[in-house]
Structures are given as structure tokens and as C-alpha cells.
Design a protein around this motif. Structure first.
Motif, PDB file in Angstrom:
ATOM      1  N   ALA A 168       0.595  -0.995  -0.088  1.00 16.44           N
ATOM      2  CA  ALA A 168      -0.037  -0.160   0.247  1.00 16.44           C
ATOM      3  C   ALA A 168       0.847   1.293   0.025  1.00 16.44           C
ATOM      4  O   ALA A 168       1.866   1.251   0.511  1.00 16.44           O
ATOM      5  CB  ALA A 168      -0.858   0.067   1.380  1.00 16.44           C
ATOM      6  N   LYS A 169      -0.067   2.158  -0.782  1.00 19.42           N
ATOM      7  CA  LYS A 169       0.963   3.484  -0.358  1.00 19.42           C
ATOM      8  C   LYS A 169       0.828   4.152   0.242  1.00 19.42           C
ATOM      9  O   LYS A 169       1.548   5.352   0.541  1.00 19.42           O
ATOM     10  CB  LYS A 169       1.448   4.666  -1.912  1.00 19.42           C
ATOM     11  N   GLU A 170      -0.623   4.654   1.110  1.00 17.77           N
ATOM     12  CA  GLU A 170      -0.733   5.768   1.964  1.00 17.77           C
ATOM     13  C   GLU A 170      -0.771   4.862   3.624  1.00 17.77           C
ATOM     14  O   GLU A 170      -1.350   5.534   3.867  1.00 17.77           O
ATOM     15  CB  GLU A 170      -2.087   5.984   1.301  1.00 17.77           C
ATOM     16  N   LYS A 171      -0.772   3.205   3.284  1.00 14.58           N
ATOM     17  CA  LYS A 171      -0.378   3.363   4.897  1.00 14.58           C
ATOM     18  C   LYS A 171       0.558   2.264   4.714  1.00 14.58           C
ATOM     19  O   LYS A 171       1.281   1.212   3.873  1.00 14.58           O
ATOM     20  CB  LYS A 171      -1.755   2.840   5.606  1.00 14.58           C
ATOM     21  N   ALA A 172       0.698   1.635   5.746  1.00 10.94           N
ATOM     22  CA  ALA A 172       1.586   0.005   5.765  1.00 10.94           C
ATOM     23  C   ALA A 172       0.860  -1.072   5.691  1.00 10.94           C
ATOM     24  O   ALA A 172      -0.179  -0.711   6.036  1.00 10.94           O
ATOM     25  CB  ALA A 172       2.860   0.344   7.476  1.00 10.94           C
ATOM     26  N   GLY A 173       2.146  -1.695   5.498  1.00 11.53           N
ATOM     27  CA  GLY A 173       1.662  -2.856   5.125  1.00 11.53           C
ATOM     28  C   GLY A 173       1.126  -3.280   3.462  1.00 11.53           C
ATOM     29  O   GLY A 173       1.107  -2.673   2.760  1.00 11.53           O
TER      30      GLY A 173
END
Length: 248
Positions: A168-173
Motif C-alpha cells: 500500500a502507498k498510503e499506509k503500512a503493509g
């Protein structure tokens, strides 16, 4: 009408190309008697919706539209759609597709397979001779999270040595699909991409794989919007019509 023309002139050449392709596909494949219509989730699809809406209230009031994000438990599993219009990340010379750049390929495939007619709209950058030539990120593969390590190992053994979870680009993982699964991007060598049907079946046999972003033997026609405002239509029989002008 003046507003529509003004908005069209403000769009970039790529967006105008997408719009032309979508308009032509709708004009050719969505007929007055079509009552159940599948709508995909590609970047070209909003223009198809725009063209359908322009048909007017009388034409659309008795129609049932099924988007790929439709949440009803009754989806369309027991019904046949008249036509589905969707985009693609890449289209080869035999109308095989790569889809799944947005990690929606499971639902997109359900909608596509449920239709009597499945057509694709895209801009000229998505047209290629062999899949993987233009879309180089790899084949999107939706997988069960619990099986991620096992699936990655199997994909690498199959030939995708750089297969990796999409992060993901906007959050971890990792990216999580609408179905609560993970998505793998699996680049394969050109020699394997030349037979996408065989590759599709090989990947589907891996335990933990939910769906594969290879759409083979499904698409009836592809409409490509060109940079000069014309469109090119590629048909399943191998024929191609180029430099077609569309009234926007």
C-alpha cells in the motif's frame, strides 16, 4: 451541448482518447433492448457511463446496472448480463488482457464472465502484441493472506522470480482487496506471456490463489482511443479498423 464541448476541450489528449473509445464502444454494443449492463472500474469506464447517461431517462429507466463494487448478496450470479464494458491495463493482439492494476480483477472477471458480450475500452498506450510488453508490473494475482508465503514461493518456482506482494502507498503493509485478500504482482518472462491461457491455468492451480488478472478468450472487441482523437477497433476475428472519428 455547449458545456459538453467546453469540458471536452479542457481534457488532456489521453483523456480525450479514453472518452472517444468509451463513446464508440457504448454506441456499438449497448443497444435499446439491453437491460442488464455490467460496469467495470477502469479509468476509461466513467466515460462509458457518461455516454450511457446521455441516452436519456427513457432509455435507462428499466435498466439494471451492475458495477464491480456492487455489495448485494444477490449480485448477478443467477442472471446473465447483456453486455459488460470495462477497461484494461493491457490488451494483446489476440484480445487477451491484463487487469488488476486496481486489485479489482476478481470482481471484474465475475462481471465479465456473466455477460453475453464483454468489450474493453482503453487508450492507445494499453495496446501491445504480447502481454507484459506495456504493463511491466507483472500479472496481478489475488491470494488468501494465510497462504502468501506459500504462493510467493510457488510463483517464483513457476518462473516469476520477482513476484512480490503489492504494498500500500498510503499506509503500512500490503494492499488489501475488496474481498479482504492480498494482491501479488508476478512478472513472467515473455516466453510464458506468449501463452496467457496456459499461464493462467498454471497459476490457478497454486493453492491459495483466488483469481488471476489474465483475461483470456473473453473479450469480443477492444476500443482504443488515439492521441489524435480517432479510435481503433480491434475485433476477435483479428480485423482492425483504424482512424475512426467519434462525435464527442
Amino acid at each position: 451541448m455547449a458545456t459538453s464541448t467546453k469540458n471536452a476541450t479542457e481534457k488532456s489528449p489521453i483523456e480525450l482518447a479514453k472518452r472517444a473509445a468509451a463513446f464508440a464502444a457504448v454506441d456499438a454494443h449497448i443497444r435499446p433492448g439491453d437491460k442488464v449492463i455490467g460496469i467495470g472500474s477502469g479509468s476509461t469506464v466513467p466515460y462509458a457511463v457518461e455516454r450511457i447517461a446521455a441516452m436519456g431517462k427513457a432509455a435507462n429507466e428499466n435498466r439494471f446496472f451492475v458495477p464491480t463494487g456492487f455489495q448485494s448478496q444477490n449480485l448477478i450470479l443467477d442472471a446473465e448480463l447483456d453486455v459488460t464494458v470495462d477497461g484494461a491495463d493491457e490488451v494483446d493482439s489476440d484480445l487477451n488482457l491484463i487487469k488488476g492494476g486496481g486489485a479489482c480483477h476478481l470482481r471484474e472477471k465475475v462481471i465479465a464472465e456473466s455477460a453475453k458480450t464483454f468489450v474493453v475500452v482503453a487508450d492507445f498506450r494499453k495496446e501491445s502484441k504480447v502481454l507484459g510488453e506495456k504493463y511491466t508490473k507483472g500479472v496481478p494475482v489475488e491470494i488468501v493472506p494465510f497462504a502468501s508465503a506459500r504462493v510467493l514461493s510457488a510463483l517464483r518456482a513457476l518462473g516469476s522470480t520477482k513476484a512480490a506482494l503489492r504494498m500500500a502507498k498510503e499506509k503500512a503493509g500490503p494492499v488489501v482487496t475488496d474481498n479482504g485478500n492480498f494482491c501479488v504482482d508476478a512478472p513472467f518472462p515473455e516466453s510464458m506471456m506468449r501463452d496467457p491461457s496456459a499461464l493462467l491455468h498454471q497459476i490457478k492451480f497454486i493453492t491459495g490463489v483466488v483469481e488471476v488478472g489474465l483475461f483470456t478468450n473473453m473479450c469480443e472487441a477492444a476500443y482504443f482511443g488515439n492521441e489524435d482523437g480517432t479510435i481503433t477497433i480491434q475485433s476477435l476475428d483479428g480485423s482492425k479498423e483504424a482512424n475512426i472519428k467519434v462525435d464527442l
